[in-house]
Every structure is written in structure tokens, then in C-alpha cells.
Design a protein around this motif. Structure first.
Motif, PDB file in Angstrom:
ATOM      1  N   ARG A 195       2.259  -4.535   1.556  1.00 20.05           N
ATOM      2  CA  ARG A 195       3.451  -4.488   0.504  1.00 20.05           C
ATOM      3  C   ARG A 195       3.645  -2.853   0.128  1.00 20.05           C
ATOM      4  NH1 ARG A 195       3.015  -7.635  -4.910  1.00 20.05           N
ATOM      5  NH2 ARG A 195       2.513  -9.328  -3.602  1.00 20.05           N
ATOM      6  N   ASP A 251      -0.127  -8.809   1.192  1.00 22.72           N
ATOM      7  CA  ASP A 251      -0.450  -7.966   0.383  1.00 22.72           C
ATOM      8  C   ASP A 251      -0.928  -6.547   0.571  1.00 22.72           C
ATOM      9  OD1 ASP A 251      -0.184  -9.880  -1.646  1.00 22.72           O
ATOM     10  OD2 ASP A 251      -2.399 -10.661  -1.609  1.00 22.72           O
ATOM     11  N   ARG A 261      -3.005  -0.886  -7.792  1.00 17.65           N
ATOM     12  CA  ARG A 261      -3.007  -1.790  -8.832  1.00 17.65           C
ATOM     13  C   ARG A 261      -1.589  -2.164  -9.336  1.00 17.65           C
ATOM     14  NH1 ARG A 261      -5.272  -0.348 -13.084  1.00 17.65           N
ATOM     15  NH2 ARG A 261      -5.802   1.754 -12.549  1.00 17.65           N
ATOM     16  N   LEU A 284     -10.279  -6.526  -6.674  1.00 22.19           N
ATOM     17  CA  LEU A 284      -8.798  -6.695  -6.642  1.00 22.19           C
ATOM     18  C   LEU A 284      -8.657  -6.804  -5.024  1.00 22.19           C
ATOM     19  CD1 LEU A 284      -5.841  -7.158  -7.074  1.00 22.19           C
ATOM     20  CD2 LEU A 284      -5.735  -4.608  -7.341  1.00 22.19           C
ATOM     21  N   ARG A 290      -9.545 -10.012  -3.158  1.00 22.71           N
ATOM     22  CA  ARG A 290      -8.861 -10.973  -3.008  1.00 22.71           C
ATOM     23  C   ARG A 290      -7.410 -10.779  -2.206  1.00 22.71           C
ATOM     24  NH1 ARG A 290      -9.767 -10.500  -8.853  1.00 22.71           N
ATOM     25  NH2 ARG A 290      -7.612  -9.784  -9.108  1.00 22.71           N
ATOM     26  N   LEU A 291      -7.185  -9.632  -1.790  1.00 24.19           N
ATOM     27  CA  LEU A 291      -5.852  -9.500  -0.886  1.00 24.19           C
ATOM     28  C   LEU A 291      -5.832 -10.298   0.078  1.00 24.19           C
ATOM     29  CD1 LEU A 291      -5.217  -5.460  -1.805  1.00 24.19           C
ATOM     30  CD2 LEU A 291      -4.549  -7.578  -3.319  1.00 24.19           C
ATOM     31  N   VAL A 329      -0.024  -0.539   0.503  1.00 25.68           N
ATOM     32  CA  VAL A 329      -1.182  -0.822  -0.143  1.00 25.68           C
ATOM     33  C   VAL A 329      -2.477  -0.532   0.705  1.00 25.68           C
ATOM     34  CG1 VAL A 329      -3.020  -2.354  -1.110  1.00 25.68           C
ATOM     35  CG2 VAL A 329      -0.763  -2.428  -1.938  1.00 25.68           C
ATOM     36  N   SER A 331       3.173   0.328  -2.000  1.00 26.46           N
ATOM     37  CA  SER A 331       2.339   0.610  -3.284  1.00 26.46           C
ATOM     38  C   SER A 331       2.992   1.463  -4.311  1.00 26.46           C
ATOM     39  CB  SER A 331       0.970   1.413  -2.738  1.00 26.46           C
ATOM     40  OG  SER A 331       1.505   2.725  -2.483  1.00 26.46           O
ATOM     41  N   ALA A 343       1.162  -2.105  -7.495  1.00 24.33           N
ATOM     42  CA  ALA A 343       1.993  -3.035  -6.603  1.00 24.33           C
ATOM     43  C   ALA A 343       1.732  -4.557  -6.944  1.00 24.33           C
ATOM     44  CB  ALA A 343       1.211  -3.048  -5.307  1.00 24.33           C
ATOM     45  N   PHE A 344       0.941  -4.922  -7.740  1.00 25.01           N
ATOM     46  CA  PHE A 344       0.587  -6.201  -8.068  1.00 25.01           C
ATOM     47  C   PHE A 344       0.727  -6.473  -9.793  1.00 25.01           C
ATOM     48  CE2 PHE A 344      -1.886  -5.176  -4.471  1.00 25.01           C
ATOM     49  CZ  PHE A 344      -1.536  -6.093  -3.646  1.00 25.01           C
ATOM     50  N   ASP A 345       0.991  -5.284 -10.443  1.00 28.95           N
ATOM     51  CA  ASP A 345       1.010  -5.424 -12.019  1.00 28.95           C
ATOM     52  C   ASP A 345       1.565  -4.171 -12.379  1.00 28.95           C
ATOM     53  OD1 ASP A 345       0.816  -5.637 -14.594  1.00 28.95           O
ATOM     54  OD2 ASP A 345      -1.444  -5.274 -14.759  1.00 28.95           O
TER      55      ASP A 345
END
Length: 263
Positions: A33, A30, A148, A22, A25-26, A42, A35, A150-152
Motif C-alpha cells: 500500500r 499491507d 506508520r 508493526l 503484523r503486516l 510501505v 506510504s 499508512a495505517f494511522d
């Protein structure tokens, strides 16, 4: 025979490999942002994990070499250096630092795993390798969730870590639970799933795991990973699975959220 050290180190490796995918890929936006950890971005969570890995590495290396704990000044200097990094550097440095710690744990031979005692400086006595790895796993698994989620919003504590963390819950409640947030004593029967467990939760002068009582004031049915998140403050309504059920005339889920504000 699989030991506690094997299980904890294996869970650390699996969790790290997944988080590293993960993180790789940030994008820059990202990293800044919010957390799942209050008041941390994050990148700041990754900085906390990275500096923690560096400190853990130095402590374990000191135990192996016989030089002991590097001391509080080392910790303070490490935190200050990580705090001064850019978000991008915090992310890439986390990857390097955590990999180095994992390789050290994975490289210990059977004799070292059995005999090594590690002085972290804040326990009454040094820890064995299994306890040291489990302590790191508690920190890593929870802060990995912070990243995680923060994105899901449906992110969960990693399955390979959940059972080990659930085993340690009782030792956390003394400082994680704030019994004074409730008026009066409450006891709950707790039924968890994946893995299935049944126990009591007593909120009196303190908060403690107990035997299940036939006179409990209610029943909490909850996934085990969410119970771990509940008692560590990662329990916001938007992060609470629909399967969580609390049946009680004395306490609500919001009451429990106040009892476990997080740390």
C-alpha cells in the motif's frame, strides 16, 4: 551524564522496537500500500531503511577496523540487491539489518564513543558516534513515520526522537527549503510545543532559523513534531493537527508546504 550518542542510540532502539512490532503484523497487501513517502510503498520504505542500515553498519565497522569507508560501489550494489527483493523479503530483511546496526551502536564502549571518527564519504570530515547516530535517527524517525502513517493518519514523529530532530532542523533548511516558491521575503515567529521552543523562520534568498523578530510577518504555533514534518515535506492537510495555527497576512500554510516540498 547522558551524551548525544546515548540519546540518539536510545531513541533509535525505542523507535525500532515499536516499528518492528508493526512490521511483524503486516500482511502481504499491507506491504504494497502507499506510504507517507511520495511514490514509495510501505515495503519500499522498509527497503530504504534496511539498505541504509546495512550501509551504515559497513561504514561504522570500517571505522572500527581502520579500513575506512567501503565506497560508492558497495552502496550501489547494496541498493540494487535490496531493490530486487520481494516486498516480504524487504520487510524481514529490514528487521534483521536494523537490529544488527543497533547492536553495533549499543555495543560500543565509552572509549569508542569518545574517540571513534566515522567517514561517511559525503561530509567535509568524519563524524563522531553521536553525530553518526543522530544522522541515522533523522532518517529512521522520518521514514518510520512514512510507514506508520499508512495505517494511522494521526501518526506523529516519535516523542523520543522529536527533540533531537528539532535540534537539527536548522542544518536541514539550506537544502530542504525552496525560498523561490514565495514572492518576496517572509519572516515568521515560530512557537512550538512538546517541547516548547520559540525562534524565527526567515524565508528570503534562502530559508533559515533565526532569532525571533518583533517585526515578523506572522506567527506559527505548532507541535514540535509537526514542525519537523513540515520542513521535511510530511505536511499534507490530512496529516496536519488541528492545533496548528498560522496568523499572517503574507503567507498561508499552503505557501509553507510549497517552500518545503520534501526530499
Amino acid at each position: 551524564m547522558t551524551t548525544q550518542a546515548d540519546r540518539a542510540i536510545g531513541a533509535l532502539r525505542t523507535g525500532y522496537d515499536q516499528l518492528a512490532t508493526l512490521v511483524g503484523r503486516l500482511r502481504p497487501d499491507d506491504l504494497v500500500r502507499p506510504s507517507g513517502a511520495a511514490e514509495w510503498t510501505v515495503a519500499q520504505v522498509l527497503s530504504h531503511l534496511g539498505s541504509g542500515a546495512e550501509i551504515n553498519l559497513a561504514v561504522v565497522e570500517g571505522a572500527i577496523a581502520g579500513t575506512g569507508n567501503p565506497g560508492a560501489e558497495f552502496n550501489q550494489a547494496t541498493w540494487a540487491r535490496w531493490d530486487a527483493m520481494t516486498p516480504a523479503d524487504q520487510a524481514t530483511s529490514f528487521l534483521a539489518a536494523n537490529e544488527k546496526l543497533l547492536q553495533l551502536f549499543e555495543g560500543l564502549d565509552e572509549q569508542q564513543v569518545a574517540d571513534l571518527r566515522i567517514d561517511f564519504g559525503f561530509f567535509p570530515q568524519p563524524l563522531d558516534v553521536g553525530a553518526a547516530a543522530a544522522m541515522r535517527l533523522t532518517e529512521f524517525a522520518l521514514h518510520s513515520w512514512d510507514v506508520r502513517v499508512a495505517f494511522d493518519a494521526d501518526a506523529t514523529v516519535a516523542p523520543e526522537a522529536t527533540e533531537l530532530l528539532a535540534d537539527a532542523v536548522g542544518s536541514l533548511l539550506g537544502f530542504a527549503g525552496k525560498a523561490d516558491q514565495l514572492d518576496g521575503d517572509v519572516t515568521l515567529a515560530v512557537e512550538t510545543t512538546e517541547p516548547a521552543r520559540t525562534f524565527g523562520l526567515a524565508i528570503t534568498d534562502t530559508v533559515a532559523v533565526t532569532e525571533t523578530s518583533a517585526t515578523a510577518d506572522g506567527v506559527l504555533v505548532v507541535p514540535t513534531e509537526y514542525f519537523v514534518r513540515l520542513v521535511t515535506g510530511r505536511h499534507g492537510a490530512k496529516y496536519t493537527p488541528a492545533s496548528v495555527e498560522l496568523t499572517s497576512a503574507k503567507v498561508t500554510l499552503d505557501d509553507l508546504r510549497r517552500v518545503f516540498p520534501g526530499y
